[in-house]
Enzyme design. Structure first.
Site, PDB file in Angstrom:
ATOM      1  CD  GLU A 189     -44.620 -90.159  37.746  1.00 40.81           C
ATOM      2  OE1 GLU A 189     -44.380 -91.368  37.600  1.00 40.81           O
ATOM      3  OE2 GLU A 189     -45.019 -89.425  36.817  1.00 40.81           O
ATOM      4  CE  LYS A 216     -46.255 -94.734  36.474  1.00 32.43           C
ATOM      5  NZ  LYS A 216     -45.307 -93.775  35.840  1.00 32.43           N
ATOM      6  CB  CYS A 247     -47.789 -90.637  36.016  1.00 34.49           C
ATOM      7  SG  CYS A 247     -47.329 -89.676  34.546  1.00 34.49           S
TER       8      CYS A 247
END
Length: 280
Positions: free
Chosen positions: A40, A118, A159
């Site tokens: 990330e 995300k 993440c």
């Protein structure tokens, strides 16, 4: 099939990060990898928003993305670029200062095969005094994404998505046999939850988990956990890079997926069910 993971200590300088990525692509190719996975925020890791703003661009103008696409084509290797911080370039957030945390799958010709924004944003106050408010800057994604790769269908995430099992159920129900989970995990949450959650996502999906991570003390003052992992569908850890920066390799046997899914056919046994009735 051999894959490579780049574990890096990302900096506040995108040019420096681009150099690390290009070097990692070359090293992965030289080591026989078919595909490289990066963390990330591979292009810029800086929580000073004013300083970071000078380096942020829309996707089509981002120099890090351009550099890695060129390197992937030159080295003839596939790449999962874990994510980049980019200015929003479409919809109501355009020119508003809002950002997206976007991952990419890039093929061995340098073409972008898939994009993923995300979905779950990290808004939390930790006992250490650290406070994170991704939603104050970033727009959340709304679409789950699977990319066709030489390894098989790769479900994309980033993440904090790791903590939301329903995303991985959606991906595995849609055919993903590998799950990419690039990260910049904090040290406290990493020590507590990183390994157990990664193994859980692999086991419940009967899929490979490939998690490239940021590591160490960064120029913006944060510290990230590292421990880039490859986990097989049975939950066995094939690679743990611990706290070492650089490129790591793992050989994965995709026949393992069918073997595990025959052994415990969790995907076949999933069922829809009603929520509990509200109590009187």
């Amino acid at each position: 099939m051999r894959i490579a993971l780049l574990q890096m200590t990302g900096s506040i300088d995108p040019a420096h990060n681009a150099d690390m990525l290009v070097e990692g692509i070359a090293e992965a190719k030289a080591g026989g990898a078919r595909m490289l996975f990066t963390p990330e925020m591979s292009g810029l890791l800086d929580r000073d928003r004013k300083r970071a703003a000078a380096h942020l661009a829309v996707e089509g103008e981002d120099p890090v993305l351009a550099a890695v696409r060129k390197a992937a084509a030159e080295q003839a290797i596939w790449l999962h670029l874990g994510s980049l911080a980019l200015r929003a370039d479409a919809g109501p957030s355009e020119d508003s200062g809002r950002l997206v945390n976007r991952g990419f799958v890039i093929d061995d010709s340098g073409d972008i095969r898939a994009r993923y924004d995300k979905i779950h944003l990290f808004d939390v106050d930790l006992d250490t005094g650290e406070s994170w408010r991704e939603s104050s800057t970033y727009d959340a994604g709304e679409q789950a994404v699977i990319a066709d790769t030489p390894l098989g269908p790769l479900g994309l995430s980033v993440c904090y998505d790791l903590r939301f099992a329903d995303l991985y159920r959606t991906l595995s129900d849609a055919g993903a046999t590998l799950l990419g989970i690039p990260a910049a995990f904090t040290v406290p949450t990493g020590k507590a939850h990183w390994h157990v959650l990664m193994r859980a996502r692999a086991i419940e999906s009967a899929a490979f988990v490939i998690a490239a991570a940021q590591v160490g003390r960064h120029e913006d003052g944060r510290e990230t956990y590292g421990h880039s992992l490859v986990v097989d569908p049975w939950g066995e850890i094939l690679l743990d890079m611990e706290e070492t920066s650089g490129v790591g390799f793992a050989d994965i046997d995709t026949t393992r997926i069918d073997e595990v899914r025959r052994r415990i056919p969790v995907l076949d046994h999933r069922r829809a069910f009603a929520a509990p009735e509200p109590s009187a």
